[in-house]
Design an enzyme around this catalytic site. Structure first.
Site, PDB file in Angstrom:
ATOM      1  CB  SER A 123      -1.014   0.044   1.255  1.00 43.40           C
ATOM      2  OG  SER A 123       0.002  -0.068   2.414  1.00 43.40           O
ATOM      3  CB  CYS A 143      -2.030  -3.315  -7.485  1.00 41.94           C
ATOM      4  SG  CYS A 143      -1.077  -4.057  -8.835  1.00 41.94           S
TER       5      CYS A 143
END
Ligand code: NAD
Length: 513
Positions: A242, A297
């Site tokens: 992240s 992602c």
């Protein structure tokens, strides 16, 4: 043996088969820190294993082994290293169903998706088999009288990889394939949520002939990560995860003098122009939005519908949703599995409350799926939220789940401005029949990976993967040619083999003419 537990609750110690330990110097090493974490089967909600969490000392032990193994591995001939890379590739391919089963058991993704992940990882191993030509240098003859100059690329030493939960096999392969092939030794710190695939990979590497200490796995959390970032014998760190952690890894690692590439989160927009094929765009949106339960992602997070395409597009997407089969990843009928943890599932579901509270329209609510209520697994059905705007949490946050949002804009220019103003810049896509518009989009959009009528434009292994803006901290993208650059450094040699009879002292600066 399985037990039900919430993260952090005390539990009875369960012995090895149910334990995931470190892999150091070619063998499994049980953790001694006294710290561990639960690993869940997301389809049942049960704890199936506990994973050892490394202390700084345990990380140091792995680094010491990697350091000791480095001189011999670095000196191993290119042909021998290539041979080992081919063996690794073949063993991973031969064990792909075993690996896929581990991914499904700990991540929750459906088997076909797990096999797809391994196939993309295999591409990186195949790329690394070509290391002999990938690290060829350059040679300039006679740059001055009798003087030649050439460049060679050499490995960095011990390098580390820190990986996310969502691709427990592929992302490690993005890293170690090129790192090992170019002569580095490696310490992997996988996600603690689905750690087992890394240990199977370590066993396959050993079977392939990778010497002890060349590839090590330390499991754990922030303690292990911080030990990696602080360790003076680690030359480089590759990270995927992240954005807040990526930024932390980049800042801390570079401050400690390491080379760092840190890939972060994403908010991927898919623009649909009024001339697009609606059916094709709807198929793409559904595949890219809900595949792997949106935990990619490169997932499409938001559709940007331009002009009057919005109503028919939302209808076309909505019509497809009831046909998506949600269920355990191990069931061949399932197309979408559970989310990775209950905490994450509940966070994802919270956008179905905040969205309408902030003015959006929920078209499909995944909480209505029977498995959301009736199962202990971490299931959530597919959700669609329309009329989302830039000020809403559903747009500002990376949701990372099966919640697709739709934003409505009037013009192409408005759509591009939206993307370019977003703090992330991982992937993006445009759906259109207009080649000129697509070319203009590719020219001006601020994102690292662009799809033209392709919703998930993950580059093949001989290009490099990486986003822009808050989706990547560092200078070099991952794998492919930039991966080779990342894991090697250039050395330039200037050489002369003079006739001893012509040797004389010259205090001037070296001249070429
Ligand atoms: P995460 O950032 O929580 O964890 C990634 C790694 O960092 C794990 O190994 C974890 O143990 C470690 N970590 C977590 N918190 C830490 C802390 N406070 N200090 C030090 N280390 C810490 O990410 P995740 O939830 O495992 O993965 C999902 C995220 O990864 C999403 O944001 C997704 O977009 C991103 N991702 C990005 C890419 C890309 O290529 N850009 C690819 C895959 C996933």
């Amino acid at each position: 043996m399985t037990q039900v537990a919430e993260p952090g609750t005390p539990h009875a110690h369960i012995p090895t088969p149910g334990r995931v330990s470190h892999w150091i110097a070619g063998q499994s090493v049980v953790g001694t820190s006294g710290r561990e974490g639960p690993v869940y089967d997301p389809a049942t909600g049960l704890v199936t294993r506990y994973v050892d969490f490394a202390s700084a000392n345990e990380v140091s032990a792995a680094v010491a082994e990697a350091k000791a193994a480095y001189p011999a591995w670095r000196a191993t001939s290119l042909s021998k290293r290539t041979d080992i890379m081919f063996r690794i590739r073949n063993l991973v391919e031969a064990h792909r169903t075993d690996l896929a089963a581990l991914l499904t058991a700990e991540h929750g993704k459906v088997t076909s998706d797990a096999l797809g992940e391994i196939a993309r990882g295999l591409e990186n191993l195949e790329f690394a088999c070509g290391v002999a030509s990938l690290i060829k240098g350059g040679f300039s003859e006679q740059v001055s009288g009798g003087v030649d100059v050439y460049q060679i690329r050499q490995p960095l030493g011990v390098v580390a990889g820190i990986t996310p939960f969502n691709f427990p096999a592929m992302v490690p392969m993005w890293m170690f394939a090129t790192a090992l092939a170019t002569g580095n030794t490696f310490v992997l710190k996988p996600s603690e949520k689905d750690p087992s695939a890394s240990n199977l990979i370590a066993e396959l590497l050993a079977e392939a002939g990778v010497p002890d200490g060349v590839f090590n796995v330390v499991h754990g959390d922030k303690v292990a990560v911080d030990a990696i970032l602080a360790h003076p014998d680690i030359a480089a760190v590759s990270f995927v995860g992240s954005t807040p952690i990526a930024r932390y890894i980049y800042e801390t690692g570079t401050k400690a003098g390491k080379r760092v590439q840190a890939l972060g989160g994403a908010k991927n927009h898919m623009i649909v122009l009024p001339d697009a094929d609606i059916e094709m765009a709807a198929d793409a949106a559904v595949s890219a939005g809900y595949g792997s339960a949106g935990e990619r992602c490169m997932a499409i997070a938001t559709i940007v519908a331009v002009g009057d395409v919005a109503d028919p597009l939302v209808e076309a997407i909505k019509a497809r949703l009831p046909k998506i089969t949600v269920g355990p990843g191990s069931d061949p009928a399932s197309e979408m599995g559970p989310l990775v943890t209950k905490v994450h599932r509940d966070k994802v579901a919270s956008y179905l409350d905040s969205g309408p509270a902030q003015g959006a329209t929920v078209v499909a609510d995944g909480r209505e799926h029977p498995l959301y209520k009736d199962s202990n697994g971490f299931f959530l059905g597919v959700s669609l939220i329309d009329n989302v705007t830039t000020s809403m949490d559903a747009y500002r946050d990376e949701i990372f789940g099966p919640v697709l949002t739709v934003m409505r804009v009037k013009t192409y220019e408005e759509a591009v401005t939206l993307i370019n103003d977003n703090p992330y810049g991982n992937g993006t896509a445009i759906f259109t029949r207009d080649g000129g518009a697509a070319r203009q989009f590719q020219f001006e959009v601020n994102a690292g990976m662009v799809g033209i009528n392709v919703p998930i434009p993950v580059p093949v292994s001989y290009y490099s993967f990486g986003g822009w803006k808050n989706s990547l901290f560092g200078d070099l993208h991952m794998y492919g040619p930039e991966g080779v650059q990342f894991y090697t450094r250039a050395k330039i040699v200037t050489s002369r083999w003079p006739d001893p009879g012509t040797s004389k002292i010259d205090l001037g600066f070296p001249r070429t003419r």
